[in-house]
Scaffold this motif. Structure first.
Motif, short mmCIF file in Angstrom:
data_model
loop_
_atom_site.label_atom_id
_atom_site.label_comp_id
_atom_site.label_asym_id
_atom_site.label_seq_id
_atom_site.Cartn_x
_atom_site.Cartn_y
_atom_site.Cartn_z
N ASP A 125 1.02 -0.99 -0.04
CA ASP A 125 -0.20 -0.07 -0.12
C ASP A 125 1.20 1.31 0.19
O ASP A 125 0.81 2.24 -0.19
CB ASP A 125 -0.42 -0.03 1.22
CG ASP A 125 -2.05 -1.31 1.18
OD1 ASP A 125 -2.09 -1.51 0.13
OD2 ASP A 125 -2.28 -1.33 2.62
N SER A 126 1.84 1.35 0.19
CA SER A 126 2.63 2.05 0.47
C SER A 126 4.01 2.25 -0.32
O SER A 126 5.19 2.62 0.48
CB SER A 126 3.15 2.37 1.70
OG SER A 126 3.94 1.09 2.97
N VAL A 180 1.05 11.81 -5.75
CA VAL A 180 0.11 11.55 -4.78
C VAL A 180 -0.54 12.40 -4.97
O VAL A 180 -1.78 11.54 -4.36
CB VAL A 180 0.91 11.35 -3.30
CG1 VAL A 180 -0.03 10.28 -1.97
CG2 VAL A 180 2.13 10.28 -3.56
N SER A 183 -3.26 11.11 -7.34
CA SER A 183 -3.66 10.28 -7.73
C SER A 183 -4.53 9.75 -7.01
O SER A 183 -5.00 8.57 -6.41
CB SER A 183 -2.44 9.59 -7.43
OG SER A 183 -1.20 9.56 -8.68
N SER A 185 -3.84 8.04 -3.90
CA SER A 185 -3.12 6.76 -3.57
C SER A 185 -1.22 6.32 -3.59
O SER A 185 -0.36 7.66 -4.67
CB SER A 185 -3.50 5.16 -4.30
OG SER A 185 -2.96 3.93 -3.57
N ARG A 187 -0.32 3.86 -3.92
CA ARG A 187 0.23 2.38 -4.14
C ARG A 187 0.44 2.84 -5.86
O ARG A 187 0.02 3.44 -6.46
CB ARG A 187 -0.94 1.71 -3.94
CG ARG A 187 -0.65 -0.27 -4.38
CD ARG A 187 -1.77 -0.63 -4.49
NE ARG A 187 -3.09 -0.99 -3.51
CZ ARG A 187 -1.98 -2.24 -2.71
NH1 ARG A 187 -2.16 -3.10 -2.83
NH2 ARG A 187 -3.18 -2.15 -1.20
N GLU A 190 -2.15 2.06 -8.40
CA GLU A 190 -2.76 2.54 -7.89
C GLU A 190 -2.91 3.90 -8.74
O GLU A 190 -3.47 4.82 -9.68
CB GLU A 190 -3.82 3.10 -6.72
CG GLU A 190 -4.46 1.53 -6.37
CD GLU A 190 -4.32 1.73 -5.03
OE1 GLU A 190 -4.60 2.58 -4.40
OE2 GLU A 190 -5.41 0.70 -4.60
#
Length: 356
Positions: A125-126, A180, A183, A185, A187, A190
């Motif tokens: 996720d990061s 970021v 977007s 996200s 990820r 994504e």
């Protein structure tokens, strides 16, 4: 099934490792060939047809050379430094998305039970934070190399590189924050998928952030016009002056691997990653492969940009380097973050409609 997944994962990592090392080796050959073209000479042309075996010859040379340890080095740290640089360069590839999923070959399905292969080793996720963390750790390899060599040129090169990388991480981080925000996200997949309609480069805040990011990218990789850490006319070759044989090869590979990594990250953050423009191949069985080819093409362009800039632009003075980073790029980065916030809230939907 669990063991089958682990085996398939290990095979994917091994294949990626071999592809990366081979690609980086031939990237060095491409740079030498292009440098020869600019300087009106043939470049490497002795090892194999057109010099195609030159990377193999260089690899054999580095491995077979005698390992020499200067008398006054701090031996443990001296060996650790190139290891850190190479490890960080490889670790960055763990979260790099090259495309979607492809059907597994029949032999792999029979061996492991895995029917599809994700063209990415891991998808946390990061992912963006992971990339920033790994790139930040790379400075320790350079800093330790400069200190452990017990050489004034190496120490000066290490200090220069440390100050440069820390300074330019700030504007690079701000430019990534812009992406970021747009977007929504951290990820990487994504972020790439969020650019299906319009690439971040073609948005007003993304356009500003791209030029900040590219400038910081050259500084982070110690490439011209920001190669003050390895300035031959001043510091011999800077932090790796005392390194030779396989130890130098690790630094050499790490530098070129970081350049390819940055090229991949630029493609993902600003140019849609593996997304194909104009819907080419959409809905066909070849869509994933077309996306992979477009991704490779974009990466090769930015990899070529590193070579082009190196043999075109002169080196900055160190005070110019620092002034650009702190007095120009950081304020522009803060402006881009604020601009991206306003754009995302008020203008994003209407801007995307212009491209649909």
């Amino acid at each position: 099934m669990e063991w089958g997944f682990i085996i398939a994962w290990a095979i994917k990592i091994l294949a990626l490792f071999v592809i990366i090392l081979t690609g980086v080796a031939y990237y060095t050959l491409a740079e030498r060939k292009f440098a020869g073209f600019i300087q009106d000479r043939p470049g490497p042309n002795r090892a194999g047809p057109f010099g195609l075996f030159q990377p193999l010859a260089d690899g054999i040379k580095f491995i077979s050379k005698e390992e020499i340890f200067p008398k006054n080095v701090s031996k443990g740290m001296y060996i650790l430094a190139p290891t850190i640089s190479m490890t960080c360069a490889i670790m960055a590839w763990a979260v790099m998305p090259f495309g979607g999923t492809i059907p597994a070959p029949a032999w792999l399905t029979q061996l492991t039970g895995v029917s599809v292969i994700d063209l990415q080793v891991a998808n946390p996720d990061s992912g963006v934070l992971y990339m920033l963390a790994v790139s930040s750790l790379a400075v320790y390899g350079i800093m330790i190399a400069g200190w452990a060599s017990n050489n004034k040129y190496s120490l000066l090169g290490g200090i220069r590189s440390t100050a440069q990388m820390i300074s330019y991480e700030l504007p690079m981080g701000l430019s990534i924050i812009v992406v970021v925000i747009m977007s929504g996200s951290l990820r990487l997949t994504e972020i790439s998928d969020a650019q299906k309609d319009v690439w971040n480069f073609f948005t007003p805040p993304g356009f500003v952030a791209f030029f900040i990011y590219v400038t910081a990218m050259f500084a982070e990789t110690n490439r011209l016009p920001f190669d003050l850490a390895e300035a031959e006319s001043e510091l011999v070759v800077g932090f790796h002056t005392e390194y030779g044989a396989f130890k130098f090869a690790l630094f050499f590979l790490a530098e070129y691997m970081n350049m390819v990594t940055m090229s991949c990250l630029t493609t993902i953050l600003f140019f849609g990653g593996y997304n194909v423009p104009f819907g080419i191949g959409k809905g066909t069985d070849w869509a994933v492969w077309i996306g992979l080819l477009f991704f490779i093409g974009k990466v090769l362009f930015f990899a070529f940009l590193f070579i082009w800039v190196r043999w075109t632009l002169p080196r900055f003075r160190y005070d110019q380097l620092m002034r650009l980073g702190w007095k120009k790029m950081i304020p522009w980065g803060l402006f881009a973050v604020m601009f991206a916030s306003i754009y995302t809230v008020y203008w994003k939907e209407s801007w995307v409609k212009l491209f649909l």
